[in-house]
Design an enzyme around this catalytic site. Structure first.
Site, PDB file in Angstrom:
ATOM      1  CG  ASN A 222      49.011  31.328  45.803  1.00  0.00           C
ATOM      2  OD1 ASN A 222      49.133  30.140  46.060  1.00  0.00           O
ATOM      3  ND2 ASN A 222      47.845  31.905  45.659  1.00  0.00           N
ATOM      4  CE  LYS A 301      60.403  24.983  63.629  1.00  0.00           C
ATOM      5  NZ  LYS A 301      61.847  25.061  63.598  1.00  0.00           N
ATOM      6  CE  LYS A 353      40.658  31.366  37.038  1.00  0.00           C
ATOM      7  NZ  LYS A 353      41.974  31.451  37.507  1.00  0.00           N
TER       8      LYS A 353
HETATM    9  O1  C5P Z   1      39.634  31.570  41.727  1.00  0.00           O
HETATM   10  P1  C5P Z   1      40.883  31.912  40.986  1.00  0.00           P
HETATM   11  O2  C5P Z   1      42.093  31.990  41.895  1.00  0.00           O
HETATM   12  O3  C5P Z   1      41.132  30.986  39.864  1.00  0.00           O
HETATM   13  O4  C5P Z   1      40.631  33.371  40.349  1.00  0.00           O
HETATM   14  C1  C5P Z   1      41.602  34.351  40.214  1.00  0.00           C
HETATM   15  C2  C5P Z   1      40.990  35.719  40.381  1.00  0.00           C
HETATM   16  O5  C5P Z   1      40.157  35.761  41.532  1.00  0.00           O
HETATM   17  C3  C5P Z   1      42.022  36.799  40.650  1.00  0.00           C
HETATM   18  O6  C5P Z   1      41.515  38.019  40.178  1.00  0.00           O
HETATM   19  C4  C5P Z   1      42.138  36.796  42.163  1.00  0.00           C
HETATM   20  O7  C5P Z   1      42.646  38.025  42.670  1.00  0.00           O
HETATM   21  C5  C5P Z   1      40.714  36.550  42.582  1.00  0.00           C
HETATM   22  N1  C5P Z   1      40.577  35.773  43.819  1.00  0.00           N
HETATM   23  C6  C5P Z   1      40.060  36.374  44.945  1.00  0.00           C
HETATM   24  N2  C5P Z   1      39.882  35.641  46.092  1.00  0.00           N
HETATM   25  C7  C5P Z   1      40.202  34.347  46.140  1.00  0.00           C
HETATM   26  C8  C5P Z   1      40.732  33.721  45.005  1.00  0.00           C
HETATM   27  C9  C5P Z   1      40.918  34.460  43.854  1.00  0.00           C
HETATM   28  O8  C5P Z   1      39.776  37.598  44.903  1.00  0.00           O
HETATM   29  N3  C5P Z   1      40.023  33.664  47.262  1.00  0.00           N
END
Ligand code: C5P
Length: 413
Positions: A222, A301, A353
């Protein structure tokens, strides 16, 4: 990251004692002035052998004091007037001899005299002038029981000791006794002045992206520089918290006094965060965790074979770290803060969220507007409503967020 004028309005009395680390005092003065402080320098006679008062006057814009009999002070009492005008006294470098004299309460030169005469009122704490020492000496001198005794005594009498660091010394030896660098001392002073809103608290922060390997040379990740999370870790530490930072792959220096655990994938971040969570009061999940990972990472690879056939990638879902921590039983569950990096409908997604992850606070930011930058703008979403934090440097926003968290977390039992 100190373009914030973090020391604006602060008057620092900088004391120099005899040591080769005096060469760093010029840089330190510039750093303090650049951060907004006004600086008054006082030097011992030995310090003047290493660097001249001319240099220090030129850098501060104020004449340097070296002599208790200096008649420039109003009542001819420089040792009274100078410390009373200061918000803090920083002695850098602090030599072994100076610390010994301090420990004994000696007053045989202007600097020792004014340290003794500084307001330490036990009646009115607001009038106290703190004393910070940055020791600098040869490693044998530092580890000598006499020096250790003197440092302990000075600390017991209220001095705050910064460092020393370990490393190469001017004498050619290697060990503990190097003075902290100018930027480190500047940051120590900035941290010193921050309100200790999270004193006695433990804060866990996740930061940066995760990287999910497809094969040994490729992966899914990301956008995230980790800057917001690192700023929050720093701000929480400055506010007096004990901070653990679990970081995905980023190129950032660890904030001072923060414990850092490096990870790569979401599963590794999960496995690092979960055992830490119950020992922390607050969890701030700023990490941009990849939602999916390849079901199998190829050991070799994946090669193009000329057939134009595109390999099919089977993905599986990663664990949701924040939601898992937020579901820990009471007593093991830190107070959780989530982040939402969105491209549109920020508040709506943040509120979704809040409910979906059952956390008390979600902090929204517009992803593409902030990735990799030093600035950001935040919106805080909780059960009570929304609150915008105006655009600004990430560290300034992190400090505001720390204040908001400190106001919301339950009182310590
Ligand atoms: O689920 P989403 O990515 O939309 O939510 C974002 C929040 O959830 C952020 O605080 C991120 O650090 C946390 N998160 C997490 N584990 C994941 C996905 C998101 O802790 N697998």
């Amino acid at each position: 990251m100190s373009t914030l004028l973090d020391l604006h309005g602060k008057h620092v009395l900088l004391g120099l004692t005899g040591g080769i680390a005096c060469y760093k005092a010029a840089d330190l003065t510039r750093e303090l002035v650049k951060a907004g402080a006004s600086v008054q320098v006082v030097m011992t006679e030995s310090a003047c052998r290493f660097i001249t008062p001319v240099t220090m006057q030129a850098l501060t814009g104020h004449p340097v004091y070296t002599d208790p009999w200096d008649a420039r002070a109003g009542h001819n009492m420089a040792h009274i007037d100078l410390p009373r005008a200061a918000d803090a006294i920083l002695v850098a470098p602090a030599s072994a001899d100076f610390i010994a004299r301090l420990a004994q309460g000696r007053a045989d030169d202007l600097l020792a005299l004014l340290c003794l005469a500084r307001p330490q009122s036990h009646v009115d704490a607001t009038r106290r002038v703190p004393l910070l020492l940055a020791p600098a000496m040869n490693r044998e001198m530092w580890s000598h029981p006499a020096t250790q005794r003197n440092v302990a005594q000075a600390a017991a009498d209220g001095a705050i000791v910064l460092g020393p660091a370990c490393g190469e010394q001017a004498c050619g030896e290697v060990g503990e006794g190097r003075m902290l660098e100018a930027d480190e001392l500047r940051d120590e002073l900035i941290a010193f002045f921050q309100p200790k809103l999270l004193a006695g608290r433990r804060v866990l922060v996740s930061a940066g992206p995760t990287f999910e390997p497809i094969d040994p040379v490729r992966g899914i990740t990301n956008h995230s520089s980790g800057k917001m999370g690192f700023a929050i870790a720093r701000a929480a530490q400055e506010a007096g918290a004990d901070v653990t930072l679990v970081a995905g792959p980023v190129q950032l220096a660890t904030p001072r006094h923060v414990r850092r655990i490096d990870v790569t994938s979401a599963q590794q971040m999960h496995d690092a965060v979960l055992p830490e969570a119950p020992a922390h009061d607050v969890f701030v999940a700023t990490a941009a965790v990849a939602d999916w990972r390849p079901a199998r990472a190829d050991g070799r690879k994946i090669k193009k074979d000329g057939s134009r056939k595109v390999p099919a990638l089977e993905l599986v879902e990663n664990p949701d770290i924040l939601a898992t921590v937020a579901r820990l039983p009471a007593g093991q569950r830190p107070w959780c803060v989530g982040f939402a990096a969105e491209s549109h409908d920020l508040v709506k997604h943040a509120r979704d969220k809040l409910v979906r992850k059952s956390v008390p606070l979600i902090v929204g930011n517009v992803g593409p507007a902030t990735f990799g930058r030093d600035d950001n703008a935040l919106v805080l979403v909780d059960a009570a409503g929304e609150r915008e934090l105006a655009p600004g440097p990430k560290l300034a926003l992190a400090r505001q967020l720390v204040r908001e968290i400190a106001e919301r977390i339950p009182a310590k039992r």
